[in-house]
Write an enzyme that holds these catalytic residues in place. Structure first.
Site, PDB file in Angstrom:
ATOM      1  N   GLY A  48       0.826  -1.197   0.000  1.00 55.65           N
ATOM      2  CA  GLY A  48       0.000   0.000   0.000  1.00 55.65           C
ATOM      3  C   GLY A  48       0.859   1.245   0.000  1.00 55.65           C
ATOM      4  N   GLN A  67       2.844   9.840   1.260  1.00 60.22           N
ATOM      5  CA  GLN A  67       4.174   9.215   1.209  1.00 60.22           C
ATOM      6  C   GLN A  67       4.975   9.606  -0.030  1.00 60.22           C
ATOM      7  OE1 GLN A  67       2.359   5.228   2.210  1.00 60.22           O
ATOM      8  NE2 GLN A  67       4.286   5.045   3.334  1.00 60.22           N
ATOM      9  N   CYS A  73       6.014  -0.208   7.158  1.00 58.26           N
ATOM     10  CA  CYS A  73       5.570   0.985   6.440  1.00 58.26           C
ATOM     11  C   CYS A  73       6.727   1.471   5.585  1.00 58.26           C
ATOM     12  CB  CYS A  73       5.145   2.063   7.437  1.00 58.26           C
ATOM     13  SG  CYS A  73       4.610   3.593   6.635  1.00 58.26           S
ATOM     14  N   LEU A  74       6.453   1.777   4.320  1.00 55.99           N
ATOM     15  CA  LEU A  74       7.532   2.195   3.412  1.00 55.99           C
ATOM     16  C   LEU A  74       8.198   3.486   3.873  1.00 55.99           C
ATOM     17  CD1 LEU A  74       5.878   1.365  -0.046  1.00 55.99           C
ATOM     18  CD2 LEU A  74       7.672   0.073   1.145  1.00 55.99           C
ATOM     19  N   HIS A  85      -4.312   0.752   7.525  1.00 56.24           N
ATOM     20  CA  HIS A  85      -3.004   1.421   7.582  1.00 56.24           C
ATOM     21  C   HIS A  85      -2.986   2.622   6.630  1.00 56.24           C
ATOM     22  CE1 HIS A  85       1.558   1.179   7.962  1.00 56.24           C
ATOM     23  NE2 HIS A  85       1.394   1.972   6.939  1.00 56.24           N
ATOM     24  N   GLU A  86      -3.469   2.424   5.404  1.00 56.14           N
ATOM     25  CA  GLU A  86      -3.463   3.515   4.420  1.00 56.14           C
ATOM     26  C   GLU A  86      -4.468   4.602   4.792  1.00 56.14           C
ATOM     27  OE1 GLU A  86      -0.990   3.661   2.534  1.00 56.14           O
ATOM     28  OE2 GLU A  86      -0.451   1.605   3.006  1.00 56.14           O
ATOM     29  N   HIS A 104      -2.908   6.910   7.137  1.00 56.26           N
ATOM     30  CA  HIS A 104      -2.013   7.864   6.462  1.00 56.26           C
ATOM     31  C   HIS A 104      -2.797   9.073   5.956  1.00 56.26           C
ATOM     32  CE1 HIS A 104       2.037   6.236   6.255  1.00 56.26           C
ATOM     33  NE2 HIS A 104       1.617   5.060   5.843  1.00 56.26           N
TER      34      HIS A 104
HETATM   35 ZN   LIG Z   1       2.594   3.269   5.848  1.00 60.15          ZN
END
Ligand SMILES: [Zn+2]
Length: 187
Positions: A45, A50, A107-108, A149-150, A153
């Site tokens: 995701g 991000q 998480c990226l 999670h997204e 964000h």
């Molecule tokens: Zn993340």
């Protein structure tokens, strides 16, 4: 185009995404770029924050994860999630169930960091589609977790916010490394 992914410490990760009133050519290009960036980073995701853009837009794709189950329902009928990947979340809203389960997340924007996060087991999602329709479904398993999670964000919320004080203490050094632009040593 593959964007550089914004890392922890950048204030854009704390910004709530703005509603996208119209799907312009620019938004279509951004969706393409988000997908390309997510795939390049081998993530499940990616949110607009991000890549430095505080908008109500994220992408999710669980196709490559074969060791964790994803579930999806449309009008109470179980469907194959893979038929709906990649998912584009445009101005999404979600309803959470009270029942939660812990599961590992990364998480990226926090390379090298992973820990268990409690998430609702089944969620209701309402999102707009790129052609101006509304798409409603329910999700569970890894897919439900990735969407939560997204969605976080998009509100400027991060997975570290779900840790209790002990958990926060445990990752404090790792967060400091990230803030200094250093790598987290993998044990
Ligand atoms: Zn993340």
């Amino acid at each position: 185009m593959v964007y550089p992914i914004v890392r922890y410490g950048d204030p854009v990760l704390r910004q709530k995404g703005k509603i996208i009133p119209v799907v312009t050519q620019e938004i279509r290009k951004l969706v393409e770029d988000l997908l390309e960036t997510m795939n390049h980073a081998e993530g499940v995701g990616l949110a607009a924050q991000q890549v430095g853009k505080a908008l109500q837009l994220a992408v999710v794709d669980v196709t490559l994860v074969t060791n964790r189950e994803s579930r999806m329902w449309i009008k109470d009928q179980s469907v194959d999630p893979l038929e709906y990947m990649p998912l584009i979340l445009l101005n999404p809203t979600i309803e959470l169930t009270k029942k939660k389960v812990f599961g590992n997340e990364g998480c990226l924007s926090f390379p090298g960091l992973g820990f268990d996060v409690p998430r609702s087991t089944r969620i209701k999602v309402k999102t707009q589609t790129m052609d101006g329709k509304v798409f409603e479904f329910e999700a569970g398993g890894l897919l439900g977790r990735a969407i939560q999670h997204e969605f976080d964000h998009l509100q400027g919320k991060l997975f570290i916010d779900h840790l209790d004080s002990e958990g926060k203490r445990e990752i404090k050094e790792d967060l400091n490394l990230l803030l200094q632009g250093k790598e987290i040593p993998q044990s």
